[in-house]
Write a protein that holds these residues in place. Structure first.
Motif, short mmCIF file in Angstrom:
data_model
loop_
_atom_site.label_atom_id
_atom_site.label_comp_id
_atom_site.label_asym_id
_atom_site.label_seq_id
_atom_site.Cartn_x
_atom_site.Cartn_y
_atom_site.Cartn_z
N ASN A 59 0.80 -1.21 0.00
CA ASN A 59 0.00 0.00 0.00
C ASN A 59 0.84 1.27 0.00
OD1 ASN A 59 -3.15 -0.37 0.26
ND2 ASN A 59 -2.20 -2.07 1.35
N THR A 60 2.12 1.16 0.35
CA THR A 60 2.99 2.31 0.16
C THR A 60 3.05 2.66 -1.31
OG1 THR A 60 4.36 1.70 2.08
CG2 THR A 60 5.35 3.20 0.47
N SER A 61 3.05 1.64 -2.16
CA SER A 61 3.08 1.86 -3.59
C SER A 61 1.75 2.39 -4.11
CB SER A 61 3.45 0.57 -4.33
OG SER A 61 3.39 0.75 -5.73
N ASP A 62 0.67 1.60 -3.95
CA ASP A 62 -0.58 2.02 -4.60
C ASP A 62 -1.43 2.96 -3.76
OD1 ASP A 62 -1.82 0.29 -2.78
OD2 ASP A 62 -1.96 -1.34 -4.20
N GLY A 63 -1.09 3.12 -2.48
CA GLY A 63 -1.87 4.03 -1.63
C GLY A 63 -1.18 5.34 -1.32
N ILE A 64 0.10 5.48 -1.71
CA ILE A 64 0.82 6.72 -1.41
C ILE A 64 1.63 7.20 -2.61
CG2 ILE A 64 2.44 7.89 0.12
CD1 ILE A 64 1.84 5.74 2.23
N ILE A 65 2.62 6.41 -3.02
CA ILE A 65 3.53 6.85 -4.07
C ILE A 65 2.80 7.02 -5.40
CG2 ILE A 65 5.64 6.34 -5.34
CD1 ILE A 65 6.02 7.04 -2.35
N ALA A 66 1.92 6.08 -5.76
CA ALA A 66 1.23 6.16 -7.05
C ALA A 66 0.36 7.42 -7.16
CB ALA A 66 0.41 4.90 -7.31
N PRO A 67 -0.52 7.72 -6.19
CA PRO A 67 -1.30 8.95 -6.34
C PRO A 67 -0.43 10.20 -6.37
CG PRO A 67 -1.77 7.87 -4.23
CD PRO A 67 -1.00 6.91 -5.05
N LEU A 68 0.66 10.22 -5.59
CA LEU A 68 1.56 11.37 -5.62
C LEU A 68 2.27 11.47 -6.96
CD1 LEU A 68 3.14 11.25 -2.04
CD2 LEU A 68 1.39 12.84 -2.90
N PHE A 69 2.60 10.33 -7.55
CA PHE A 69 3.23 10.32 -8.88
C PHE A 69 2.28 10.90 -9.92
CE2 PHE A 69 3.50 7.97 -12.93
CZ PHE A 69 4.76 8.37 -13.36
N PHE A 70 1.03 10.48 -9.90
CA PHE A 70 0.08 10.99 -10.89
C PHE A 70 -0.25 12.45 -10.64
CE2 PHE A 70 -0.47 6.43 -11.63
CZ PHE A 70 -0.35 6.42 -13.01
N PHE A 71 -0.23 12.88 -9.38
CA PHE A 71 -0.37 14.30 -9.11
C PHE A 71 0.80 15.08 -9.73
CE2 PHE A 71 1.25 17.84 -6.59
CZ PHE A 71 0.21 18.73 -6.73
N ALA A 72 2.00 14.55 -9.59
CA ALA A 72 3.18 15.25 -10.09
C ALA A 72 3.14 15.44 -11.60
CB ALA A 72 4.45 14.49 -9.69
N ILE A 73 2.54 14.48 -12.32
CA ILE A 73 2.54 14.61 -13.78
C ILE A 73 1.24 15.19 -14.33
CG2 ILE A 73 4.18 12.72 -14.07
CD1 ILE A 73 1.86 10.94 -14.97
N GLY A 74 0.17 15.23 -13.52
CA GLY A 74 -1.10 15.71 -14.07
C GLY A 74 -1.99 16.43 -13.09
N GLY A 75 -1.48 16.77 -11.92
CA GLY A 75 -2.27 17.51 -10.97
C GLY A 75 -3.28 16.68 -10.20
N VAL A 76 -4.09 17.36 -9.40
CA VAL A 76 -5.06 16.69 -8.52
C VAL A 76 -6.05 15.82 -9.31
CG1 VAL A 76 -6.96 17.07 -6.90
CG2 VAL A 76 -4.84 18.37 -6.67
N PRO A 77 -6.61 16.30 -10.42
CA PRO A 77 -7.60 15.45 -11.13
C PRO A 77 -7.02 14.10 -11.56
CG PRO A 77 -7.78 17.70 -11.89
CD PRO A 77 -6.54 17.66 -11.03
#
Length: 318
Positions: free
Chosen positions: A150-168
């Motif tokens: 869950n560190t991967s799919d519950g933390i790092i992944a959403p932060l990664f997608f925020f970094a490349i495309g913002g909150v949406p």
């Protein structure tokens, strides 16, 4: 990345509110509603796949547009901090460091107190396997595996997608991950209907999972764990995991802590064997739960630092 840093701070201090109006809970109700609307037991496998894919597209579209609309409205707030705070609040709903840490600490405390029955019940809240017959080592293993993955799919992944495309885009990812957790199973009901959701989640997590593995190796070095063994075990065992991504989170944690994850699990009374991750240099103990939690927090902070540095040089996100 100020929005992401604030989101991490908000989650770490406040955590997820337990309410039916939580965005992820609302996503879950939307998915369940569309499933009732679209799923038909007597449909052919091909039609089940098609309507399942339609469900995926609808949930992604609705989630993204709602997030984008809220963010757009926040720009009308007559201060730059207004949109930042709204974005941080929305992003905080997509990450789960505090809830992971709280679950780990709670199970650790019960194990230390010798309350195995309560620990079995509590670990059952965060894993899908049967827990009624688990001993202390089995409870610890299940908890560590959950924290790592869950560190991967519950933390790092959403932060990664925020970094490349913002909150949406982070919200879209959370919707995809929620669909996988609800309908992405390989049983009779969801094998075809949930196929698109499961494959989408696998694709979206390909990069974040491998980033998480490397962050765990670096975390092991910072925390004084065996980072060389973590890197070696990730290279040796990550691909053995039944998920194309899960092993990249679990294997380096197992290597860093000198423990062995994987083994026999029971699901609805049926025992299955999952490939081992790591070497049993040490017997799994409750203290390893807390060490995995420290690795989770360290990996998250490292991601925020690296993302901030990179985005200052190449501003590709929001």
């Amino acid at each position: 990345m100020l929005t992401a840093i604030l989101a991490f701070f908000v989650d770490s201090v406040i955590g997820d509110p337990h309410t039916k109006f939580h965005p992820v809970a609302l996503m879950g109700r939307l998915i369940a509603f569309l499933e009732r609307l679209l799923y038909r037991e007597n449909d052919s496998d091909g039609r089940k796949f098609t309507v399942g894919a339609v469900l995926v597209l609808l949930v992604l579209f609705i989630s993204y547009m709602v997030a984008a609309s809220i963010l757009s409205l926040s720009y009308r707030i007559p201060t730059v901090w207004g949109s930042i705070l709204v974005g941080a609040g929305m992003l905080s709903f997509t990450i789960s460091p505090k809830s992971l840490a709280q679950a780990g600490r709670g199970i650790y405390a019960l194990l230390i107190a010798g309350k195995l029955a309560e620990a079995r019940e509590k670990v059952g809240w965060i894993v899908g396997r049967d827990t009624k017959d688990l001993d202390a080592a089995g409870i610890s293993r299940a908890t560590i595996e959950t924290i790592a993955e869950n560190t991967s799919d519950g933390i790092i992944a959403p932060l990664f997608f925020f970094a490349i495309g913002g909150v949406p885009l982070a919200v879209l990812y959370r919707a995809a991950n929620t669909m996988d957790s609800m309908i992405g199973y390989k049983n009779d009901r969801y094998r075809c209907f949930g196929c698109a959701a499961a494959h989408l989640d696998d694709v979206l997590n390909l990069i974040p999972a491998r980033m998480t593995g490397l962050l765990f190796v670096l975390s092991a070095w910072i925390l004084g764990f065996d980072y060389r063994h973590a890197f070696r075990i990730m290279g040796r065992d990550a691909a053995k995991h039944p998920s194309p991504n899960g092993g990249y989170a679990e294997a380096p944690v197992a290597g860093a802590l000198h423990i062995r994850l994987g083994g026999v699990n029971s699901y609805f009374g049926k025992k299955t064997f999952r490939a081992y991750m790591g070497d049993a240099i040490e017997k799994i103990a409750p203290r390893h739960i807390m060490e995995a939690t420290r690795m989770m927090y360290t990996a998250t902070v490292l991601f925020l630092i690296f993302a901030y540095i990179i985005l200052k040089a190449v501003p590709i996100g929001q």
